[in-house]
Design a protein around this motif. Structure first.
Motif, mmCIF file in Angstrom:
data_model
loop_
_atom_site.group_PDB
_atom_site.id
_atom_site.type_symbol
_atom_site.label_atom_id
_atom_site.label_comp_id
_atom_site.label_asym_id
_atom_site.label_seq_id
_atom_site.Cartn_x
_atom_site.Cartn_y
_atom_site.Cartn_z
ATOM 1 N N PRO A 134 3.312 5.711 9.940
ATOM 2 C CA PRO A 134 3.391 4.302 10.797
ATOM 3 C C PRO A 134 1.970 3.918 10.987
ATOM 4 O O PRO A 134 1.250 4.556 11.543
ATOM 5 C CB PRO A 134 4.145 4.454 11.992
ATOM 6 N N MET A 135 1.582 2.687 10.507
ATOM 7 C CA MET A 135 0.298 1.865 10.831
ATOM 8 C C MET A 135 -0.866 2.914 10.012
ATOM 9 O O MET A 135 -2.143 2.370 10.523
ATOM 10 C CB MET A 135 0.114 1.870 12.205
ATOM 11 N N ILE A 136 -0.609 3.973 9.098
ATOM 12 C CA ILE A 136 -1.646 4.511 8.470
ATOM 13 C C ILE A 136 -1.649 3.719 7.009
ATOM 14 O O ILE A 136 -0.374 4.435 6.368
ATOM 15 C CB ILE A 136 -1.842 5.971 8.648
ATOM 16 N N TRP A 137 -2.453 3.197 6.302
ATOM 17 C CA TRP A 137 -2.490 2.959 5.017
ATOM 18 C C TRP A 137 -3.506 3.611 4.301
ATOM 19 O O TRP A 137 -4.564 3.657 4.587
ATOM 20 C CB TRP A 137 -2.817 1.318 4.839
ATOM 21 N N VAL A 138 -3.445 4.020 3.069
ATOM 22 C CA VAL A 138 -4.350 4.695 2.208
ATOM 23 C C VAL A 138 -4.378 3.729 0.867
ATOM 24 O O VAL A 138 -3.452 3.119 0.460
ATOM 25 C CB VAL A 138 -4.122 6.112 1.918
ATOM 26 N N THR A 139 -5.656 4.011 0.249
ATOM 27 C CA THR A 139 -6.046 3.277 -1.149
ATOM 28 C C THR A 139 -5.460 4.039 -1.919
ATOM 29 O O THR A 139 -5.546 5.591 -2.048
ATOM 30 C CB THR A 139 -7.391 3.102 -1.203
ATOM 31 N N TRP A 140 -4.802 3.847 -3.183
ATOM 32 C CA TRP A 140 -4.272 4.583 -4.384
ATOM 33 C C TRP A 140 -4.889 3.909 -5.585
ATOM 34 O O TRP A 140 -4.407 2.684 -5.632
ATOM 35 C CB TRP A 140 -2.796 4.714 -4.204
ATOM 36 N N LEU A 141 -5.435 4.513 -6.435
ATOM 37 C CA LEU A 141 -5.784 3.957 -7.488
ATOM 38 C C LEU A 141 -5.247 4.852 -8.692
ATOM 39 O O LEU A 141 -5.598 6.007 -8.663
ATOM 40 C CB LEU A 141 -7.403 3.792 -7.708
ATOM 41 N N THR A 142 -4.639 4.071 -9.652
ATOM 42 C CA THR A 142 -4.113 4.809 -10.720
ATOM 43 C C THR A 142 -4.920 4.407 -12.034
ATOM 44 O O THR A 142 -5.290 3.231 -12.067
ATOM 45 C CB THR A 142 -2.565 5.030 -11.004
#
Length: 151
Positions: A62-70
């Protein structure tokens, strides 16, 4: 620990239709449940190709977003493509998508190999949450795919 996820789904469509849909990166939005918290933030090309980098934001709590690059590391037209994580919540993410024409449609196969960071804490997270979340995502993808390709 190295974890595996394997899924197969028979799609009632032509190989051309399946490939066109799944090789369009932005369609991933249509196949990801809203509850997961997933947003495409970078996608320069609407047509998938080797070397393509796709960026996302993923809600891991909840309320924690991470960057994901593929990165799309392999494309074999109308047969398979592979995406590998370059930056993100996994230590390793390797996802192979296969498409095989059958008499009654297209057999789509997903094989995911993943490793979590943080040693024993990653193993605990997989047992308590990650595996269940991935199964939920792929269950929903199957349901949404059925709805898209049903006659």
């Amino acid at each position: 620990m190295i974890y595996q996820l394997h899924r197969e789904q028979l799609l009632p469509c032509s190989l051309d239709d399946a490939w066109e849909f799944f090789s369009t990166p932005r369609n991933l939005d249509r196949l990801t449940p809203d509850s997961v918290g997933f947003k495409i933030t970078h996608c320069e090309s609407e047509t998938m190709h080797e070397g393509q980098i796709i960026g996302y934001k993923v809600k891991v709590a909840p309320m924690i977003w991470v960057t994901w690059l593929t990165e799309i590391t392999l494309v074999d037209d109308r047969k398979t493509f592979i995406d590998d994580q370059r930056v993100g919540p996994y230590k390793v993410w390797h996802h192979t998508h296969r498409f095989e024409e059958k008499e009654d449609g297209v057999l789509m196969t997903d094989d995911v190999t993943y490793v979590l960071p943080f040693g024993i804490f990653g193993r605990l997270a997989n047992a308590l949450f990650v595996r269940r979340q991935l199964n939920h995502i792929f269950d929903e993808r199957a349901r949404l795919t059925d709805a898209i390709f049903s006659p």
